[in-house]
Design an enzyme around this catalytic site. Structure first.
Site, PDB file in Angstrom:
ATOM      1  N   SER A 113       0.896  -1.593  -0.417  1.00  0.00           N
ATOM      2  CA  SER A 113      -0.119   0.121   0.061  1.00  0.00           C
ATOM      3  C   SER A 113       1.140   1.255  -0.288  1.00  0.00           C
ATOM      4  CB  SER A 113      -0.847   0.321   1.141  1.00  0.00           C
ATOM      5  OG  SER A 113      -1.528   1.238   1.302  1.00  0.00           O
ATOM      6  N   TYR A 115      -1.149  -0.196  10.266  1.00  0.00           N
ATOM      7  CA  TYR A 115      -0.831  -0.751   9.235  1.00  0.00           C
ATOM      8  C   TYR A 115      -0.024  -0.598   8.142  1.00  0.00           C
ATOM      9  CZ  TYR A 115      -3.468  -1.309   4.739  1.00  0.00           C
ATOM     10  OH  TYR A 115      -3.922  -0.942   3.480  1.00  0.00           O
TER      11      TYR A 115
HETATM   12  N1  LIG Z   1      -9.229  -0.578  -0.390  1.00  0.00           N
HETATM   13  C1  LIG Z   1      -8.172   0.069  -0.371  1.00  0.00           C
HETATM   14  O1  LIG Z   1      -7.975   0.990  -0.566  1.00  0.00           O
HETATM   15  C2  LIG Z   1      -6.473  -1.107  -0.311  1.00  0.00           C
HETATM   16  C3  LIG Z   1      -5.449   0.435  -0.738  1.00  0.00           C
HETATM   17  C4  LIG Z   1      -4.235  -0.565  -0.191  1.00  0.00           C
HETATM   18  C5  LIG Z   1      -3.618  -0.970   0.271  1.00  0.00           C
HETATM   19  N2  LIG Z   1      -4.888  -1.995   0.244  1.00  0.00           N
HETATM   20  C6  LIG Z   1      -4.319  -3.879   0.434  1.00  0.00           C
HETATM   21  O2  LIG Z   1      -5.585  -4.950  -0.539  1.00  0.00           O
HETATM   22  C7  LIG Z   1      -5.748  -6.063   0.426  1.00  0.00           C
HETATM   23  C8  LIG Z   1      -6.862  -6.755  -0.443  1.00  0.00           C
HETATM   24  O3  LIG Z   1      -7.954  -5.289   0.585  1.00  0.00           O
HETATM   25  P1  LIG Z   1      -8.792  -4.896  -0.075  1.00  0.00           P
HETATM   26  O4  LIG Z   1      -9.516  -3.457   0.066  1.00  0.00           O
HETATM   27  O5  LIG Z   1      -9.604  -5.621  -1.608  1.00  0.00           O
HETATM   28  O6  LIG Z   1     -10.279  -5.494   0.988  1.00  0.00           O
HETATM   29  P2  LIG Z   1     -11.199  -6.693   1.713  1.00  0.00           P
HETATM   30  O7  LIG Z   1     -12.358  -7.246   0.761  1.00  0.00           O
HETATM   31  O8  LIG Z   1     -11.406  -6.578   2.802  1.00  0.00           O
HETATM   32  O9  LIG Z   1     -10.312  -8.481   1.512  1.00  0.00           O
HETATM   33  C9  LIG Z   1      -9.806  -8.640   2.076  1.00  0.00           C
HETATM   34  C10 LIG Z   1      -9.317  -9.608   2.311  1.00  0.00           C
HETATM   35  O10 LIG Z   1      -8.351  -9.823   3.195  1.00  0.00           O
HETATM   36  C11 LIG Z   1      -9.140 -11.276   3.295  1.00  0.00           C
HETATM   37  N3  LIG Z   1      -8.104 -12.469   4.687  1.00  0.00           N
HETATM   38  C12 LIG Z   1      -8.042 -11.024   5.641  1.00  0.00           C
HETATM   39  N4  LIG Z   1      -8.124 -11.574   7.134  1.00  0.00           N
HETATM   40  C13 LIG Z   1      -7.579 -13.570   6.382  1.00  0.00           C
HETATM   41  C14 LIG Z   1      -6.999 -13.969   7.285  1.00  0.00           C
HETATM   42  N5  LIG Z   1      -7.126 -14.201   8.660  1.00  0.00           N
HETATM   43  N6  LIG Z   1      -6.718 -15.256   6.909  1.00  0.00           N
HETATM   44  C15 LIG Z   1      -7.646 -15.333   5.253  1.00  0.00           C
HETATM   45  N7  LIG Z   1      -7.492 -14.453   4.451  1.00  0.00           N
HETATM   46  C16 LIG Z   1      -7.771 -13.083   5.509  1.00  0.00           C
HETATM   47  C17 LIG Z   1     -10.101 -11.397   3.479  1.00  0.00           C
HETATM   48  O11 LIG Z   1     -10.478 -13.110   3.357  1.00  0.00           O
HETATM   49  P3  LIG Z   1     -11.636 -13.867   5.030  1.00  0.00           P
HETATM   50  O12 LIG Z   1     -12.225 -12.831   5.466  1.00  0.00           O
HETATM   51  O13 LIG Z   1     -12.985 -14.144   3.638  1.00  0.00           O
HETATM   52  O14 LIG Z   1     -10.984 -13.856   5.113  1.00  0.00           O
HETATM   53  C18 LIG Z   1     -10.839 -10.898   2.333  1.00  0.00           C
HETATM   54  O15 LIG Z   1     -10.951 -11.746   1.260  1.00  0.00           O
HETATM   55  C19 LIG Z   1      -5.226  -5.913   1.579  1.00  0.00           C
HETATM   56  O16 LIG Z   1      -3.995  -6.728   1.322  1.00  0.00           O
HETATM   57  C20 LIG Z   1      -4.948  -4.441   1.901  1.00  0.00           C
HETATM   58  O17 LIG Z   1      -4.562  -4.024   2.656  1.00  0.00           O
HETATM   59  C21 LIG Z   1      -5.899  -2.279   0.228  1.00  0.00           C
END
Ligand SMILES: NC(=O)c1ccc[n+]([C@@H]2O[C@H](COP(=O)([O-])OP(=O)(O)OC[C@H]3O[C@@H](n4cnc5c(N)ncnc54)[C@H](OP(=O)(O)O)[C@@H]3O)[C@@H](O)[C@H]2O)c1
Length: 242
Positions: A137, A150
């Site tokens: 990120s 984070y």
């Molecule tokens: N959204 C943003 O603005 C943004 C910006 C920069 C970076 N990111 C990064 O992008 C990545 C994806 O995030 P997203 O935005 O797509 O959010 P999201 O929709 O909340 O997805 C998060 C994913 O992580 C999984 N996860 C969480 N805890 C887990 C665990 N204990 N075991 C296995 N899987 C787990 C969740 O699956 P389950 O809950 O089903 O386990 C879900 O599939 C993350 O690393 C986030 O930090 C996001």
């Protein structure tokens, strides 16, 4: 764009990871979708049962990773891409220092990534080919007031991935660090972020950038902005209160 035949996406039940699974499958790749929520994964697999395989797993069950990794690679009949997208970012108040909230960010964003990507590194170093993608990120580029742990977790992930890249480049393995800015997903829904990128668009850009080893922002504007932000001296950055 690089074509993949067999991939693992960890963090595949929603958001960016789920869109990466869909787009890989649409291009003919067999994909193992890994996350905790079995119902979500089953719905995703039902979209393309010949290509998407669901594996329910909590990434904090570190001891289970080597066996599951081997099982998935066997079921896929090979492996050329591993994407780690699992992430946790609970809401943290400006005056809150709560270890119970901080801990899962390190356990999921850092330790889970290391558990999975070490397995990918072992396999790809032996096979002399393969691509590892970690979703970091822009938040990891500086220590900001809003999300100390984070930010720290994503900085740690970026440094770990840089080291993997430096180890594995000589073996023909790509290690790609992606630094998205705001993306529309469950993680950020409560923040009502202005200008957040749709998850499908983020996935499309991530897959396009996965063909080139190194560290990538998803927008040119972010690359320029964070080039500058990373160089702002600490005493000045502190006064910005970002
Ligand atoms: N959204 C943003 O603005 C943004 C910006 C920069 C970076 N990111 C990064 O992008 C990545 C994806 O995030 P997203 O935005 O797509 O959010 P999201 O929709 O909340 O997805 C998060 C994913 O992580 C999984 N996860 C969480 N805890 C887990 C665990 N204990 N075991 C296995 N899987 C787990 C969740 O699956 P389950 O809950 O089903 O386990 C879900 O599939 C993350 O690393 C986030 O930090 C996001």
């Amino acid at each position: 764009m690089t074509e993949y035949r067999a991939a693992i996406v960890v963090g595949a039940s929603s958001g960016i990871g789920r869109e990466i699974v869909r787009q890989l499958a649409a291009r003919g790749c067999r994909v193992a979708a890994v996350a905790r929520r079995a119902d979500r994964l089953a719905e995703l697999a039902a979209e393309d049962p010949d290509r998407i395989l669901a594996f329910s797993h909590d990434v904090t069950d570190y001891d289970a990773v080597p066996g599951l990794f081997q099982e998935i690679a066997h079921r896929l009949g090979g492996l050329d891409l591993v994407v780690y997208a699992s992430g946790a970012m609970p809401e943290v108040g400006a005056h809150e220092y709560d270890f119970a909230k901080d801990r899962p960010m390190i356990e999921v964003n850092v330790l889970g990534a290391i558990a999975w990507l070490n397995q990918a590194a072992i396999r790809f170093e032996n096979t002399k080919r393969g691509t590892i993608v970690g979703i970091g990120s822009v938040a990891g580029d500086r220590g900001r007031c809003g999300q100390p742990v984070y930010n720290a977790s994503k900085a740690c992930l970026a440094t770990y991935l840089e080291a993997l890249r430096n180890r594995l480049a000589r073996h023909g393995v790509r290690v790609v660090t992606i630094k998205p800015g705001p993306v529309q997903s469950e993680m950020t829904a409560h923040l009502h972020l202005k200008g957040a990128m749709p998850a499908a668009e983020a996935a499309r850009r991530i897959l396009a950038k996965s063909g080139k080893t190194g560290e990538h922002y998803l927008k040119l504007g972010h690359r320029v902005a964070f080039y500058i932000i990373k160089r702002i001296p600490s005493p000045i950055f502190r006064r910005l209160k970002v």
